[in-house]
Design a protein around this motif. Structure first.
Motif, PDB file in Angstrom:
ATOM      1  N   LYS A   1       0.778  -1.168   0.089  1.00 46.84           N
ATOM      2  CA  LYS A   1       0.020   0.081   0.021  1.00 46.84           C
ATOM      3  C   LYS A   1       0.922   1.185   0.034  1.00 46.84           C
ATOM      4  CE  LYS A   1      -3.747   2.133   2.383  1.00 46.84           C
ATOM      5  NZ  LYS A   1      -4.744   2.191   3.714  1.00 46.84           N
ATOM      6  N   GLN A   2       1.766   1.172   0.803  1.00 47.06           N
ATOM      7  CA  GLN A   2       2.861   2.487   0.958  1.00 47.06           C
ATOM      8  C   GLN A   2       3.554   2.524  -0.433  1.00 47.06           C
ATOM      9  OE1 GLN A   2       5.791   2.265   4.156  1.00 47.06           O
ATOM     10  NE2 GLN A   2       6.634   4.174   3.576  1.00 47.06           N
ATOM     11  N   PHE A   3       3.806   1.471  -0.742  1.00 52.57           N
ATOM     12  CA  PHE A   3       4.726   1.559  -2.193  1.00 52.57           C
ATOM     13  C   PHE A   3       3.852   2.099  -3.327  1.00 52.57           C
ATOM     14  CE2 PHE A   3       6.020  -0.299  -6.244  1.00 52.57           C
ATOM     15  CZ  PHE A   3       7.401  -0.180  -6.223  1.00 52.57           C
ATOM     16  N   LYS A   4       2.579   1.640  -3.465  1.00 52.70           N
ATOM     17  CA  LYS A   4       1.883   2.151  -4.526  1.00 52.70           C
ATOM     18  C   LYS A   4       1.552   3.694  -4.318  1.00 52.70           C
ATOM     19  CE  LYS A   4      -0.730  -2.180  -5.543  1.00 52.70           C
ATOM     20  NZ  LYS A   4      -1.919  -2.785  -5.069  1.00 52.70           N
ATOM     21  N   ARG A   5       1.342   4.219  -3.034  1.00 49.75           N
ATOM     22  CA  ARG A   5       1.253   5.614  -2.691  1.00 49.75           C
ATOM     23  C   ARG A   5       2.327   6.446  -3.092  1.00 49.75           C
ATOM     24  NH1 ARG A   5      -0.419   4.752   2.288  1.00 49.75           N
ATOM     25  NH2 ARG A   5       1.822   5.485   3.354  1.00 49.75           N
ATOM     26  N   ASP A   6       3.448   5.873  -2.667  1.00 46.94           N
ATOM     27  CA  ASP A   6       4.929   6.550  -2.896  1.00 46.94           C
ATOM     28  C   ASP A   6       4.820   6.598  -4.475  1.00 46.94           C
ATOM     29  OD1 ASP A   6       5.424   6.649  -0.458  1.00 46.94           O
ATOM     30  OD2 ASP A   6       7.147   5.417  -0.395  1.00 46.94           O
ATOM     31  N   VAL A   7       4.722   5.750  -5.345  1.00 48.17           N
ATOM     32  CA  VAL A   7       4.979   5.779  -6.686  1.00 48.17           C
ATOM     33  C   VAL A   7       3.845   6.921  -7.338  1.00 48.17           C
ATOM     34  CG1 VAL A   7       4.678   4.579  -8.925  1.00 48.17           C
ATOM     35  CG2 VAL A   7       5.792   3.425  -6.918  1.00 48.17           C
ATOM     36  N   ALA A   8       2.703   6.649  -6.816  1.00 43.98           N
ATOM     37  CA  ALA A   8       1.623   7.731  -7.182  1.00 43.98           C
ATOM     38  C   ALA A   8       2.268   9.187  -7.002  1.00 43.98           C
ATOM     39  CB  ALA A   8       0.284   7.375  -6.532  1.00 43.98           C
ATOM     40  N   ALA A   9       2.729   9.434  -5.713  1.00 45.68           N
ATOM     41  CA  ALA A   9       3.162  10.711  -5.254  1.00 45.68           C
ATOM     42  C   ALA A   9       4.310  11.090  -6.060  1.00 45.68           C
ATOM     43  CB  ALA A   9       3.699  10.764  -3.775  1.00 45.68           C
ATOM     44  N   GLN A  10       5.196  10.190  -6.353  1.00 46.12           N
ATOM     45  CA  GLN A  10       6.365  10.675  -7.250  1.00 46.12           C
ATOM     46  C   GLN A  10       5.987  10.876  -8.561  1.00 46.12           C
ATOM     47  OE1 GLN A  10       9.447  11.151  -6.173  1.00 46.12           O
ATOM     48  NE2 GLN A  10       8.424  10.774  -3.803  1.00 46.12           N
ATOM     49  N   VAL A  11       4.861  10.083  -9.266  1.00 45.41           N
ATOM     50  CA  VAL A  11       4.369  10.363 -10.693  1.00 45.41           C
ATOM     51  C   VAL A  11       3.787  11.826 -10.550  1.00 45.41           C
ATOM     52  CG1 VAL A  11       2.843   9.853 -12.265  1.00 45.41           C
ATOM     53  CG2 VAL A  11       4.063   8.066 -11.281  1.00 45.41           C
ATOM     54  N   VAL A  12       3.120  12.031  -9.540  1.00 45.28           N
ATOM     55  CA  VAL A  12       2.424  13.418  -9.806  1.00 45.28           C
ATOM     56  C   VAL A  12       3.600  14.619  -9.567  1.00 45.28           C
ATOM     57  CG1 VAL A  12       1.185  15.277  -8.323  1.00 45.28           C
ATOM     58  CG2 VAL A  12       0.210  12.637  -8.612  1.00 45.28           C
ATOM     59  N   ARG A  13       4.496  14.514  -8.813  1.00 40.53           N
ATOM     60  CA  ARG A  13       5.768  15.361  -8.423  1.00 40.53           C
ATOM     61  C   ARG A  13       6.352  15.514  -9.753  1.00 40.53           C
ATOM     62  NH1 ARG A  13       9.269  15.121  -3.235  1.00 40.53           N
ATOM     63  NH2 ARG A  13       7.147  16.251  -2.606  1.00 40.53           N
ATOM     64  N   GLN A  14       6.559  14.485 -10.573  1.00 42.01           N
ATOM     65  CA  GLN A  14       7.358  14.505 -11.789  1.00 42.01           C
ATOM     66  C   GLN A  14       6.334  15.321 -12.881  1.00 42.01           C
ATOM     67  OE1 GLN A  14      10.242  14.033 -14.563  1.00 42.01           O
ATOM     68  NE2 GLN A  14      10.396  14.006 -12.396  1.00 42.01           N
ATOM     69  N   LEU A  15       5.282  15.148 -12.863  1.00 41.39           N
ATOM     70  CA  LEU A  15       4.016  15.388 -13.726  1.00 41.39           C
ATOM     71  C   LEU A  15       4.547  17.239 -13.671  1.00 41.39           C
ATOM     72  CD1 LEU A  15       1.059  13.111 -13.778  1.00 41.39           C
ATOM     73  CD2 LEU A  15       2.965  13.627 -15.733  1.00 41.39           C
ATOM     74  N   VAL A  16       4.299  17.691 -12.216  1.00 38.49           N
ATOM     75  CA  VAL A  16       4.342  18.865 -11.994  1.00 38.49           C
ATOM     76  C   VAL A  16       5.778  19.537 -12.273  1.00 38.49           C
ATOM     77  CG1 VAL A  16       4.585  20.398 -10.019  1.00 38.49           C
ATOM     78  CG2 VAL A  16       2.797  18.691 -10.076  1.00 38.49           C
ATOM     79  N   HIS A  17       6.868  18.678 -12.246  1.00 41.92           N
ATOM     80  CA  HIS A  17       8.095  19.374 -12.703  1.00 41.92           C
ATOM     81  C   HIS A  17       8.114  19.539 -14.116  1.00 41.92           C
ATOM     82  CE1 HIS A  17      10.882  17.935  -9.179  1.00 41.92           C
ATOM     83  NE2 HIS A  17       9.801  18.579  -8.721  1.00 41.92           N
ATOM     84  N   ARG A  18       7.419  18.457 -14.659  1.00 41.51           N
ATOM     85  CA  ARG A  18       7.333  18.779 -16.302  1.00 41.51           C
ATOM     86  C   ARG A  18       6.550  19.814 -16.729  1.00 41.51           C
ATOM     87  NH1 ARG A  18      10.741  15.868 -15.893  1.00 41.51           N
ATOM     88  NH2 ARG A  18      11.811  17.684 -16.805  1.00 41.51           N
ATOM     89  N   THR A  19       5.419  20.020 -15.892  1.00 40.73           N
ATOM     90  CA  THR A  19       4.597  21.123 -16.240  1.00 40.73           C
ATOM     91  C   THR A  19       4.931  22.668 -15.871  1.00 40.73           C
ATOM     92  OG1 THR A  19       2.640  19.628 -15.879  1.00 40.73           O
ATOM     93  CG2 THR A  19       1.959  21.743 -16.179  1.00 40.73           C
ATOM     94  N   LEU A  20       5.562  22.580 -14.848  1.00 40.89           N
ATOM     95  CA  LEU A  20       6.039  23.936 -14.357  1.00 40.89           C
ATOM     96  C   LEU A  20       7.564  23.830 -13.999  1.00 40.89           C
ATOM     97  CD1 LEU A  20       2.886  24.604 -11.953  1.00 40.89           C
ATOM     98  CD2 LEU A  20       3.316  25.759 -14.177  1.00 40.89           C
ATOM     99  N   PRO A  21       8.603  23.519 -15.039  1.00 39.26           N
ATOM    100  CA  PRO A  21       9.952  23.361 -14.638  1.00 39.26           C
ATOM    101  C   PRO A  21      10.534  24.610 -13.948  1.00 39.26           C
ATOM    102  CG  PRO A  21       9.414  23.702 -16.917  1.00 39.26           C
ATOM    103  CD  PRO A  21       8.141  23.522 -16.283  1.00 39.26           C
ATOM    104  N   SER A  22      10.106  25.669 -14.349  1.00 46.02           N
ATOM    105  CA  SER A  22      10.876  27.082 -13.903  1.00 46.02           C
ATOM    106  C   SER A  22      10.530  27.021 -12.445  1.00 46.02           C
ATOM    107  CB  SER A  22      10.129  28.138 -14.418  1.00 46.02           C
ATOM    108  OG  SER A  22       8.821  28.185 -14.505  1.00 46.02           O
ATOM    109  N   ARG A  23       9.333  26.488 -11.722  1.00 48.19           N
ATOM    110  CA  ARG A  23       8.918  26.742 -10.270  1.00 48.19           C
ATOM    111  C   ARG A  23       9.704  25.604  -9.544  1.00 48.19           C
ATOM    112  NH1 ARG A  23       2.896  27.603  -9.046  1.00 48.19           N
ATOM    113  NH2 ARG A  23       3.748  27.698  -7.274  1.00 48.19           N
TER     114      ARG A  23
END
Length: 891
Positions: free
Chosen positions: A513-535
């Protein structure tokens, strides 16, 4: 070998059988047959003296002798015994130690001998008594790459200087040799057949690692175990050492009974009796000085250590002090180190007088042939006894004084890290000890001495002397994990690097459960990085160094997961690594991790995301001077582009990575990047001759390095090209050799390719039963696997083609093979969705299936699609193959 004063009296007594065996080895050497001989025996049994006898015999027969010795204090210093070997090889003994003259002379000789590889010369610092600054190439070389390049350069130099002439390479006290030295000795034994390696070591029962050494397991290796002397040999030895022609029965029997045939014990007991006045020498005869009714009344120690101590106790106080101070330095002690460590100022004349008298007493020896005066204890046992006579406070004081002297005398202490760590440890200075010990560990990792690195970083992480910060302890755990990776212990590596993350407050997920939650959180963070790289990119929330350290931990765990076929863990740690590295800003780590993420995105068919990673990887690589990172990124980009049929870019990046890895001497990644070119030449150019030539080079490289996976790459590519060219029997020959590598764990992808290609090769040679066997092995593995690498294409396609032939063969099992063909086609279709280069073949096969079933309209549509895609992807072989199939079905 140094020629100690007084050695002329220490002639070899006994050892007739051992000497005869060594002479036979020397005779074979002069006939061009080298080998390995290990003299094995306990301390004081006479190994060093037998080595000296072999040296004299070899030199008398015209063979060159290179001599080195290990040291207990230096046993964690990589290649330490090679330093004295190279002083002899380069004829540097005449130049003062540490002088500019010695440095310049060595460089001149080395440069003359390495015109085509001068960029590698700084690597020789490990085997020279001075440092050569790294250049842009050698600075990038670490671990096994550095070790492989150094070994190749050393062997090249030895070939240049020794030619085809026979020579003997001697190493004493081999039980203290580091793993890097053993590895280099093994390389010499394999590549210099005119070399006789002669090593002396204490018994393997005392040093268990000796039993597992590849060098001593060679068919050409001989182990000579030295035992005790006989009573007659004991009498002869006593007379020789005391310089008498006659020895009374009473004296000989007394010493023989006490020493039990142990040569060094015999010598020391004889000297002790002489020094204490119990025996007298007159007219060449030795006898007891007074009548003794019961020899047991003589109050003498019963151990060799006790005998030596009794001799030292009878010395004047000043000479005792000199001996004790010298014992802190080591068995060999340079005069100036001794003078600089004496607890009270001592005039040179007076100190030299003390040393002369200690030599006359056969406790020490002066080494001849040295530009600076140097001495050594006659035996390491004498040094150990002298050291143990110091009280604890004296030892601490002297170790500290010696460490300070070394630091003052050597501005560049890189060659002395192990020595300084040892002396500061004995001086009980924990801060200094940890400082140098970490440098020893880093030095070991850098030179590929992974076993020593494991020992050092284990000592650091388990040490209690200095409370380390969580960040420091985490770094040590990560470095310990990398050392375990170096020796192939991935379980320990994963555990240690996981502990590093825990110390950073970033423990890996422990539940699903924690593994899936961590992966999801890292995917979201990576998408944010790709969407708003300057921030978010290059906006560290903490220390840049700390972020990179944490990213490196995750990246190492991703590597372990990749090689362990744990795809989910690989994705988990890759996501953490990229998110941390991006926050830290441009770095070599970011370049390499972004390259990996480009390949991962390509496999997931997320090509816009892959392009974003390409941009980030190339920009980060351009802003670093790390050549390894540049080569890695080029290899990843080539891997991505070949999968989507972008041949020009794939070949360009492959050539870049091949060039860097070739010059760096990184065979492992040269093999990997070259394999990209092998497949580009086949898929795009249909130049199977050039492709096979490069595949052969990869195979040969893998054979030389022992890399079974590289061997399998070469063999499978050769088999694929042979099938493309209609040489099925040649393909079977390559595949048979590759199949023998499966137990070495060459990888599931290689195993699938092997089975499927074998099925096709046997079908093409009319051996249906063998084809059925291999198709039966390959099908379940193929359907259960997920597409992860472009070069598996030939394996997927071969299975379909083999099953097509089996389906169209007469027999009762046609329905089974039609069903199996459907499964294989579904797997190929899935592969083509990830790697478009497989699309032309998939549609061509679909047309064949439709044609075999009488649906020619569907067949023509599939073939048309196949040709259109093949032309778009510029794959001439696919065009020709599909056109040939169309002609086969068209009257």
């Amino acid at each position: 070998m140094a020629d100690p004063q007084g050695a002329e009296r220490r002639t070899l007594v006994g050892r007739t059988a051992e000497t005869a065996l060594l002479e036979r080895h020397l005779e074979r050497l002069l006939q061009g047959e080298g080998g390995v001989v290990c003299l094995m025996g306990e301390a004081g049994i006479g190994k060093s003296l037998l080595l000296r006898q072999a040296q004299l015999e070899a030199e008398g027969r015209g063979a060159t002798v290179l001599y080195g010795e290990a040291d207990a204090i230096e046993q964690r210093t990589p290649y330490y015994p090679w330093r004295s070997l190279f002083v002899t090889l380069l004829r540097l003994a005449a130049a003062p130690e540490g002088s500019e003259l010695r440095y310049e002379q060595a460089l001149r000789i080395i440069h003359e001998a390495t015109e085509d590889s001068r960029h590698l010369v700084p690597l020789l610092s490990e085997v020279l008594p001075f440092e050569i600054p790294d250049n842009e190439w050698t600075r990038q070389m670490t671990g096994q790459i550095r070790a492989d390049n150094l070994h190749a350069l050393v062997i090249r130099l030895m070939k240049r200087f020794m030619g085809d002439a026979p020579f003997v390479l001697m190493l004493d006290d081999a039980h203290w040799i580091d793993s890097s030295t053993w590895a280099l000795l093994f390389a010499v034994s394999q590549q210099l057949p005119q070399a006789l390696l002669l090593v002396a070591s204490r018994p393997d029962g005392e040093h268990q690692h000796l039993r597992d050494l590849p060098l001593l397991k060679l068919p050409s290796a001989t182990v000579i175990r030295l035992g005790e002397l006989s009573p007659d040999e004991t009498f002869e030895l006593i007379a020789n050492r005391l310089g008498v022609s006659r020895l009374s029965e009473a004296v000989g029997s007394f010493i023989s009974e006490k020493a039990e045939g142990h040569p060094f014990f015999i010598e020391e007991l004889a000297y002790a009796l002489r020094d204490s006045g119990f025996i007298e020498i007159e007219n060449g005869e030795c006898r007891f000085a007074r009548q003794t009714d019961d020899l047991r009344e003589l109050d003498f120690p019963t151990t060799i250590q006790g005998i030596i101590r009794s001799r030292i106790d009878r010395l004047p106080a000043d000479e005792q002090l000199v001996l004790k101070v010298a014992s802190v330095i080591g068995r060999a002690f340079p005069y100036y180190a001794l003078h600089g460590t004496m607890p009270m100022p001592t005039e040179h004349d007076r100190l030299e007088g003390h040393l002369d008298r200690l030599t006359e007493a056969s406790l020490t020896l002066r080494e001849e042939g040295e530009t600076e005066p140097s001495y050594l204890f006659k035996h390491v046992i004498t040094q150990q006894v002298s050291y143990n006579m110091l009280v604890h406070s004296q030892r601490k004081q002297l170790h500290r004084a010696l460490a300070v002297w070394y630091e003052k005398r050597h501005a560049d202490a890189s060659s002395l890290y192990g020595v300084l760590a040892y002396h500061w440890s004995r001086a009980e200075q924990p801060d200094k000890t940890v400082y140098y010990l970490e440098k020893v560990g880093l030095q070991a990792l850098r030179t590929g001495a992974y076993k020593e690195a494991v020992h050092v970083f284990s000592e650091l992480v388990n040490g209690q002397a200095v409370p380390a910060s969580a960040e420091t302890s985490a770094r040590w755990h990560r470095l310990l994990g990398e050392a375990y990776m170096g020796i192939g212990d991935m379980a320990q590596a994963s555990e240690r690097i996981g502990q590093a993350l825990t110390l950073h407050g970033r423990s890996a997920a422990s539940t699903s459960k924690q593994f899936k939650r961590d992966v999801a959180a890292q995917v979201v963070r990576q998408l944010v990085h790709r969407t708003l790289p300057s921030r978010f990119i290059e906006k560290p929330a903490g220390s840049r160094e700390l972020l990179l350290e944490q990213a490196l931990c995750h990246w190492r765990l991703a590597e372990i997961a990749f090689f362990s076929n744990m795809a989910a863990d690989n994705l988990y740690h890759s996501l953490h690594a990229i998110n941390l590295a991006e926050r830290a800003g441009p770095s070599a780590e970011l370049a390499q991790i972004s390259g990996n993420m480009c390949v991962t995105a390509g496999i997931m068919s997320l090509h816009p995301l892959a392009k974003a990673y390409i941009k980030q990887a190339t920009q980060a690589a351009e802003r670093t001077d790390d050549l390894s990172a540049k080569a890695w990124v080029s290899m990843d980009l080539s891997l991505y582009y070949i999968g989507i049929g972008q041949w020009f870019l794939s070949k360009r990046y492959s050539e870049q990575s091949m060039g860097i890895y070739e010059k760096m001497g990184d065979r492992r990644y040269w093999e990997a990047s070259s394999y990209l070119m092998v497949k580009a030449l086949a898929y795009h150019d249909a130049d199977f001759g050039k492709s096979s030539a490069l595949a052969e080079a990869i195979y040969s490289s893998g054979r030389a390095s022992g890399n079974a996976q590289a061997q399998s790459w070469g063999l499978l590519a050769l088999a694929e090209n042979a099938l493309y060219e209609g040489r099925a029997e040649d393909a079977i020959r390559h595949l048979t050799e590759a199949e023998a590598l499966i137990p070495v764990n060459i990888g599931r992808t290689e195993e699938i390719r092997l089975y499927n290609l074998s099925a096709l090769a046997y079908i093409k040679t009319g051996r249906a039963e063998q084809a059925k066997h291999y198709a039966g092995l390959g099908l379940p593995l193929t359907t259960a696997s997920k597409p992860t690498t472009y070069y598996a294409f030939d394996g997927y396609a071969a299975l379909v083609e083999a099953l097509l032939a089996l389906w169209n063969s007469p027999g009762e099992d046609r329905a089974y093979y039609r069903s199996s063909l459907g499964e294989a086609m579904k797997s190929l279709e899935g592969f083509a969705k990830v790697f478009p280069i497989a699309l032309p073949r998939f549609h061509a096969f679909a047309g064949i299936v439709a044609g075999c079933e009488g649906d020619f309209g569907k067949a023509r549509k599939s073939w048309s699609r196949s040709l259109r895609l093949a032309r778009k992807l510029v794959m001439p072989y696919e065009i020709g193959w599909t056109e040939a199939e169309i002609r086969r079905f068209t009257p």
